[in-house]
Structures are given as structure tokens and as C-alpha cells.
Design an enzyme around this catalytic site. Sequence first.
Site, PDB file in Angstrom:
ATOM      1  N   ALA A  65    -110.384  92.362  11.785  1.00  0.00           N
ATOM      2  CA  ALA A  65    -110.523  93.360  10.723  1.00  0.00           C
ATOM      3  C   ALA A  65    -109.130  93.895  10.392  1.00  0.00           C
ATOM      4  CB  ALA A  65    -111.437  94.482  11.195  1.00  0.00           C
ATOM      5  N   GLY A 109    -112.581  90.733  14.709  1.00  0.00           N
ATOM      6  CA  GLY A 109    -113.560  90.446  13.660  1.00  0.00           C
ATOM      7  C   GLY A 109    -113.541  88.993  13.213  1.00  0.00           C
ATOM      8  N   GLU A 112    -115.694  87.318  15.618  1.00  0.00           N
ATOM      9  CA  GLU A 112    -117.069  87.787  15.340  1.00  0.00           C
ATOM     10  C   GLU A 112    -117.631  87.142  14.078  1.00  0.00           C
ATOM     11  OE1 GLU A 112    -115.576  91.862  15.652  1.00  0.00           O
ATOM     12  OE2 GLU A 112    -117.212  92.264  17.048  1.00  0.00           O
ATOM     13  N   GLU A 132    -109.797  93.940  20.675  1.00  0.00           N
ATOM     14  CA  GLU A 132    -109.950  95.311  20.161  1.00  0.00           C
ATOM     15  C   GLU A 132    -109.578  96.366  21.192  1.00  0.00           C
ATOM     16  OE1 GLU A 132    -112.137  92.838  19.730  1.00  0.00           O
ATOM     17  OE2 GLU A 132    -112.988  92.911  17.703  1.00  0.00           O
TER      18      GLU A 132
HETATM   19  N1  CAA Z   1    -104.928  93.362  10.405  1.00  0.00           N
HETATM   20  C1  CAA Z   1    -103.915  93.562   9.538  1.00  0.00           C
HETATM   21  N2  CAA Z   1    -102.794  92.809   9.527  1.00  0.00           N
HETATM   22  C2  CAA Z   1    -102.696  91.830  10.446  1.00  0.00           C
HETATM   23  C3  CAA Z   1    -103.713  91.576  11.385  1.00  0.00           C
HETATM   24  C4  CAA Z   1    -104.882  92.387  11.338  1.00  0.00           C
HETATM   25  N3  CAA Z   1    -105.922  92.191  12.164  1.00  0.00           N
HETATM   26  N4  CAA Z   1    -103.320  90.549  12.170  1.00  0.00           N
HETATM   27  C5  CAA Z   1    -102.100  90.170  11.725  1.00  0.00           C
HETATM   28  N5  CAA Z   1    -101.714  90.944  10.682  1.00  0.00           N
HETATM   29  C6  CAA Z   1    -100.487  90.891   9.926  1.00  0.00           C
HETATM   30  C7  CAA Z   1     -99.306  91.425  10.729  1.00  0.00           C
HETATM   31  O1  CAA Z   1     -99.243  92.831  10.662  1.00  0.00           O
HETATM   32  C8  CAA Z   1     -98.138  90.741  10.045  1.00  0.00           C
HETATM   33  O2  CAA Z   1     -97.852  91.423   8.849  1.00  0.00           O
HETATM   34  P1  CAA Z   1     -96.306  91.674   8.396  1.00  0.00           P
HETATM   35  O3  CAA Z   1     -95.772  90.293   8.190  1.00  0.00           O
HETATM   36  O4  CAA Z   1     -96.435  92.457   7.149  1.00  0.00           O
HETATM   37  O5  CAA Z   1     -95.649  92.386   9.543  1.00  0.00           O
HETATM   38  C9  CAA Z   1     -98.709  89.386   9.653  1.00  0.00           C
HETATM   39  O6  CAA Z   1    -100.139  89.527   9.669  1.00  0.00           O
HETATM   40  C10 CAA Z   1     -98.349  88.281  10.628  1.00  0.00           C
HETATM   41  O7  CAA Z   1     -98.727  88.724  11.929  1.00  0.00           O
HETATM   42  P2  CAA Z   1     -97.702  88.686  13.181  1.00  0.00           P
HETATM   43  O8  CAA Z   1     -96.286  88.887  12.730  1.00  0.00           O
HETATM   44  O9  CAA Z   1     -98.221  89.650  14.199  1.00  0.00           O
HETATM   45  O10 CAA Z   1     -97.879  87.164  13.654  1.00  0.00           O
HETATM   46  P3  CAA Z   1     -97.695  86.588  15.125  1.00  0.00           P
HETATM   47  O11 CAA Z   1     -97.757  85.106  14.978  1.00  0.00           O
HETATM   48  O12 CAA Z   1     -96.486  87.180  15.780  1.00  0.00           O
HETATM   49  O13 CAA Z   1     -98.974  87.111  15.953  1.00  0.00           O
HETATM   50  C11 CAA Z   1    -101.337  87.548  16.264  1.00  0.00           C
HETATM   51  C12 CAA Z   1    -100.262  86.651  15.606  1.00  0.00           C
HETATM   52  C13 CAA Z   1    -101.307  87.346  17.784  1.00  0.00           C
HETATM   53  C14 CAA Z   1    -102.672  87.086  15.720  1.00  0.00           C
HETATM   54  C15 CAA Z   1    -101.067  89.033  15.920  1.00  0.00           C
HETATM   55  O14 CAA Z   1    -100.887  89.156  14.513  1.00  0.00           O
HETATM   56  C16 CAA Z   1    -102.183  89.970  16.311  1.00  0.00           C
HETATM   57  O15 CAA Z   1    -102.299  90.306  17.502  1.00  0.00           O
HETATM   58  N6  CAA Z   1    -102.970  90.440  15.338  1.00  0.00           N
HETATM   59  C17 CAA Z   1    -103.992  91.453  15.567  1.00  0.00           C
HETATM   60  C18 CAA Z   1    -105.213  90.864  16.269  1.00  0.00           C
HETATM   61  C19 CAA Z   1    -106.227  91.969  16.530  1.00  0.00           C
HETATM   62  O16 CAA Z   1    -105.973  92.929  17.220  1.00  0.00           O
HETATM   63  N7  CAA Z   1    -107.441  91.798  15.968  1.00  0.00           N
HETATM   64  C20 CAA Z   1    -108.511  92.753  16.120  1.00  0.00           C
HETATM   65  C21 CAA Z   1    -108.563  93.673  14.933  1.00  0.00           C
HETATM   66  S1  CAA Z   1    -109.734  95.000  15.134  1.00  0.00           S
HETATM   67  C22 CAA Z   1    -111.232  94.335  14.743  1.00  0.00           C
HETATM   68  O17 CAA Z   1    -111.339  93.181  14.384  1.00  0.00           O
HETATM   69  C23 CAA Z   1    -112.415  95.282  14.825  1.00  0.00           C
HETATM   70  C24 CAA Z   1    -113.734  94.613  14.737  1.00  0.00           C
HETATM   71  O18 CAA Z   1    -114.269  94.163  15.719  1.00  0.00           O
HETATM   72  C25 CAA Z   1    -114.466  94.547  13.468  1.00  0.00           C
END
Ligand code: CAA
Length: 258
Positions: A65, A109, A112, A132
Site C-alpha cells: 500500500a 498489500g 495480499e 508492515e
Molecule cells: N509506498 C510508497 N512508495 C514506495 C513503496 C510503498 N509501499 N515501496 C517503494 N516505494 C517507493 C520508494 O519510496 C522509492 O521512491 P523514491 O524513488 O521517490 O525515493 C521508490 O519506490 C523505489 O523504492 P526504493 O528506493 O526503496 O527501492 P529499493 O530497491 O531500494 O527497495 C523495497 C525496494 C525493499 C521494496 C523497498 O522499497 C521497500 O521496503 N518498500 C516498502 C515495502 C513495505 O513496507 N510495504 C508494506 C506497505 S504497508 C501495507 O501494504 C499495508 C497493508 O497491508 C494494506
Amino acid sequence: MSYTNILTEVHGKVGLVTLNRPKQLNALSDALIDELGTALAAFDADDTIGCMVLTGNDKAFAAGADIGAMSQWGFVDVYRNDYITRNWETIRRVRKPIIAAVRGFALGGGCELAMMCDMIFAADTARFGQPEVKLGVLPGAGGTQRLPRAVGKAKAMDMCLTARMIDASEAERAGLVARVVPADRCVAEALEAAATISSYSLPTVLMIKESINRAFESPLNEGLLFERRLFHATFATSDQKEGMSAFLEKRLPSFTNR
Ligand code: CAA
């Protein structure tokens, strides 16, 4: 219909939806989920479509998400807007099968969403996780419910509590994914399987999906009764007559979805 956050294509009788926010690793914003629900519902209503494939890009199916959007929301915002339920649940109402073709990250998400589909084809590059906990929330789109049903309690606890990602082969061993395929074949294999499904009688396919989903929602006795009644119901279709006649006459069946 033109979309901003997704792409749609039709391949024969298969509807393909590609999540398309590559710069955000397909982070699942409300706008994206709205569009996804609209597109899947449209394919579901389209008599020329028999099955759907949902995919992302090489790096990410979806990284979860949209954290940027969520970060400042308060309880009343998410509660009043019925966050997740309002639009993500549209996908649950799709009656035709959906295959998730997962390359790269399927996190939070994203994992999911893949699990909301009816089966997952994983590229050998796929990584699944429920991180999360690192954000101070829990999985909110079914992760704590569908993951243990797919992989069992131990691995679901491990993934949700430690945020450890699993790769495609671990996901296959655990029962999360139906097939592991080379990344460059992932969408093609999903499209081929979807084409095969689309070649069968649509009412029968819908009944199989409905009956398997019932297995997760009812005790065995009720599930078996549900299956038996649907099995009986197929005998009221022309496609059952056609399918069995074709077998006996050693020819391919020609289903009419009636
Ligand atoms: N939401 C918003 N933006 C996201 C995102 C997310 N879930 N995941 C990645 N991005 C964005 C980053 O902020 C980044 O943006 P910028 O270039 O503007 O800085 C871009 O995508 C590229 O990401 P990274 O630079 O972090 O790429 P990476 O290769 O170094 O890492 C990753 C990849 C391990 C997937 C890392 O991006 C990450 O950990 N992302 C978040 C994963 C996460 O926590 N997901 C759970 C979200 S909460 C949820 O989903 C609730 C639910 O159950 C409904």
C-alpha cells in the site's frame, strides 16, 4: 476506458491488467485500487473474457500500500473512508479466475493482492513478504488471514512478525504459489494457463472457483455439500452434455457457456 495507474490488454479470451506505477514500485494507492477494481469488474462482466491475469513489472508486482499516502492519515480518516474494504474488496467479488503473475517484490498489500487472486505464478525473481510490522501497522488487506491459510501458522507468524521475505522456491514449497517459472516466461505462462481456463465452460469454471473458495469458509461437511450441489447443477448445463459427448465421440468439445 483509459487508466492512469494500470494498463489493460485483451489476449484472445484473457484480460491482462498490468499495474503501472513503476517509479513507486507499483505502490497501491487508492486511485490505483479504484482503477484495478473497475478494470477487473469490466472483464468480469465481458462475455468474451474467460479469465484474467494480473501482473506488475520486472522489479515489483507491488511493494505494498502507498506509504506516502497513508503516513499522515488518522484513525478517523481510515475508518470513515472504510480504507481497504471500500475498494480492495471489489476484487473479492470477481467471479472469473484471476492469476497473479508475480515478478520481483510482492510486499505488504502487494503480497495480499496476489493472495486475493486465485493462484499465483511466481517468477524465479519473486520475493514475498509482509513487512508492515516495520511500519508500526499490521497487514490490513487479508495478510494475517490468507497467509496462514496458504502457508500455515508457523511461516505466517515468521513472515508477519519478523518481516522476513521469502523467495519463489520457498513460496512454492510452502504452498503460496502454484508454479515457479523463469522471469521472462512468467506473464506468458500465466496467459497460457488463462487461455486454457478460458477454453472451458465458463459456468463450470465459475463453479470450481466458488467451490474451492468455499473450502476456506466452511467446515468440511458444508463444503462437500456445496460442492455436491454444484456438481449436480452442472448436469443441467448443455456444456456437461457437450463435454461428455465429445469425450465419447473422441473429438474436442465446443462449449457454449450454457
Ligand atoms: N509506498 C510508497 N512508495 C514506495 C513503496 C510503498 N509501499 N515501496 C517503494 N516505494 C517507493 C520508494 O519510496 C522509492 O521512491 P523514491 O524513488 O521517490 O525515493 C521508490 O519506490 C523505489 O523504492 P526504493 O528506493 O526503496 O527501492 P529499493 O530497491 O531500494 O527497495 C523495497 C525496494 C525493499 C521494496 C523497498 O522499497 C521497500 O521496503 N518498500 C516498502 C515495502 C513495505 O513496507 N510495504 C508494506 C506497505 S504497508 C501495507 O501494504 C499495508 C497493508 O497491508 C494494506
